[in-house]
Each structure stands twice: as structure tokens, then as C-alpha cells.
Design a protein around this motif. Structure first.
Motif, short mmCIF file in Angstrom:
data_model
loop_
_atom_site.label_atom_id
_atom_site.label_comp_id
_atom_site.label_asym_id
_atom_site.label_seq_id
_atom_site.Cartn_x
_atom_site.Cartn_y
_atom_site.Cartn_z
N ASN A 33 0.80 -1.22 0.00
CA ASN A 33 0.00 0.00 0.00
C ASN A 33 0.84 1.27 0.00
N ILE A 34 1.81 1.37 -0.89
CA ILE A 34 2.63 2.57 -1.01
C ILE A 34 2.03 3.42 -2.12
N THR A 35 1.76 4.69 -1.82
CA THR A 35 1.14 5.54 -2.82
C THR A 35 2.13 6.47 -3.51
N ALA A 36 3.11 7.03 -2.76
CA ALA A 36 4.01 8.01 -3.38
C ALA A 36 5.34 8.06 -2.64
N LEU A 37 6.34 8.56 -3.34
CA LEU A 37 7.66 8.80 -2.77
C LEU A 37 8.11 10.17 -3.24
N ASP A 38 8.45 11.03 -2.28
CA ASP A 38 8.98 12.36 -2.59
C ASP A 38 10.44 12.38 -2.16
N VAL A 39 11.33 12.72 -3.08
CA VAL A 39 12.76 12.76 -2.80
C VAL A 39 13.27 14.16 -3.09
N VAL A 40 14.05 14.71 -2.14
CA VAL A 40 14.68 16.01 -2.32
C VAL A 40 16.18 15.80 -2.19
N LEU A 41 16.90 16.13 -3.26
CA LEU A 41 18.35 16.03 -3.27
C LEU A 41 18.92 17.43 -3.09
N SER A 42 19.92 17.56 -2.22
CA SER A 42 20.51 18.88 -2.01
C SER A 42 22.02 18.75 -1.86
N VAL A 43 22.69 19.82 -2.26
CA VAL A 43 24.15 19.87 -2.20
C VAL A 43 24.54 21.12 -1.45
N ASP A 44 25.31 20.95 -0.39
CA ASP A 44 25.90 22.07 0.34
C ASP A 44 27.41 22.02 0.11
N LYS A 45 28.13 22.87 0.80
CA LYS A 45 29.58 22.91 0.60
C LYS A 45 30.25 21.57 0.88
N GLU A 47 28.64 18.64 2.18
CA GLU A 47 27.82 17.43 2.30
C GLU A 47 26.74 17.39 1.23
N HIS A 48 26.42 16.17 0.87
CA HIS A 48 25.32 15.90 -0.05
C HIS A 48 24.22 15.23 0.76
N LYS A 49 22.98 15.66 0.56
CA LYS A 49 21.85 15.11 1.31
C LYS A 49 20.80 14.57 0.36
N ALA A 50 20.17 13.52 0.79
CA ALA A 50 19.00 12.98 0.10
C ALA A 50 17.95 12.73 1.18
N SER A 51 16.84 13.43 1.10
CA SER A 51 15.77 13.20 2.07
C SER A 51 14.55 12.71 1.31
N GLY A 52 13.88 11.75 1.91
CA GLY A 52 12.74 11.14 1.23
C GLY A 52 11.57 10.96 2.17
N THR A 53 10.38 11.11 1.63
CA THR A 53 9.15 10.87 2.36
C THR A 53 8.36 9.83 1.60
N LEU A 54 8.06 8.75 2.28
CA LEU A 54 7.33 7.64 1.69
C LEU A 54 5.90 7.69 2.21
N HIS A 55 4.93 7.80 1.31
CA HIS A 55 3.52 7.89 1.68
C HIS A 55 2.91 6.50 1.56
N CYS A 56 2.48 5.95 2.68
CA CYS A 56 1.82 4.64 2.72
C CYS A 56 0.39 4.85 3.18
N ALA A 57 -0.36 3.77 3.21
CA ALA A 57 -1.73 3.84 3.68
C ALA A 57 -1.74 4.19 5.16
N GLY A 58 -2.11 5.42 5.49
CA GLY A 58 -2.26 5.83 6.87
C GLY A 58 -1.02 6.35 7.55
N VAL A 59 0.12 6.39 6.87
CA VAL A 59 1.34 6.84 7.54
C VAL A 59 2.31 7.44 6.52
N ALA A 63 13.03 9.93 5.98
CA ALA A 63 14.42 9.62 6.33
C ALA A 63 15.35 10.49 5.51
N GLU A 64 16.55 10.70 6.05
CA GLU A 64 17.58 11.46 5.36
C GLU A 64 18.85 10.64 5.25
N GLY A 65 19.50 10.78 4.14
CA GLY A 65 20.82 10.19 3.95
C GLY A 65 21.81 11.30 3.70
N ILE A 66 22.93 11.29 4.41
CA ILE A 66 23.92 12.36 4.30
C ILE A 66 25.27 11.74 3.99
#
Length: 116
Positions: A33-45, A47-59, A63-66
């Protein structure tokens, strides 16, 4: 499942999109029951970051990866950040799936109550 990939201070390349799409195959095997995944990639001086939001049924799971850059430039630092984010989301999804299970053995409990 809908996938939205955006970037801050970076334009998501087709290679980065492909990396995310390859890695999300884990989610479909873990939970239906996974409906969507939103991923935001960002670059700072430094560090590189990847943050994601997983939309499931009811929740929603987030999480972030650095991946930090050391003295030398690492071309695959953003890939490592994506992998870390996907691993964290997979762990959270497994934990959520376990919470949904009924761990109580109702048949055994009912048999003990009924037995004199």
C-alpha cells in the motif's frame, strides 16, 4: 507509485533519477500500500543530502541520507546519500509492517480460556 524527485542547488540528472528508481524496488516487495515517494536532493559545501518521504496507507515515513565530502572530491557522494536514505526508509517500512501484524495468538488464548 508516484515518484517525485526535486533538487535544491542541484538539477536532478537522469542518472540520479535512475538510481532512485532502481532502489525503490525494495519498497514494492516489502509493502503493497505505497502511494508516493517524494525525494529532495541537495548539495551544500561539504555534504550531499538525500531526504525522502514515503507515503503509505495511513502513515508517512521520512528519512535522510547524508554523505559528507572529505578533502578530496567524491563524485559518488550523492549516490551514497541516496543509498543511505533508501536503507533507512526500508528499515522504517519493515518496522511499520511489523506493527500492523497481529502478534497475539487469539486461537491459543481462546482454547486456554475454554478448557476447564
Amino acid at each position: 507509485m508516484q515518484i517525485q524527485i526535486s533538487g535544491q542547488h542541484i538539477h536532478p540528472t537522469p542518472a540520479l533519477r535512475e538510481r532512485v528508481e532502481q532502489q525503490i524496488g525494495r519498497f514494492e516487495r516489502l509493502f503493497d500500500n505505497i502511494t508516493a515517494l517524494d525525494v529532495v536532493l541537495s548539495v551544500d559545501k561539504n555534504e550531499h543530502k538525500a531526504s525522502g518521504t514515503l507515503h503509505c496507507a495511513g502513515v508517512r515515513l521520512h528519512a535522510e541520507g547524508i554523505a559528507s565530502l572529505e578533502d578530496e572530491k567524491k563524485p559518488d557522494a550523492l549516490h551514497k546519500a541516496i543509498d543511505a536514505m533508501i536503507a533507512k526508509l526500508a528499515d522504517q517500512l519493515k518496522k511499520h509492517k511489523e506493527k500492523l501484524k497481529d502478534h497475539h495468538n487469539t486461537e491459543g488464548r481462546d482454547a486456554r480460556v475454554a478448557a476447564p
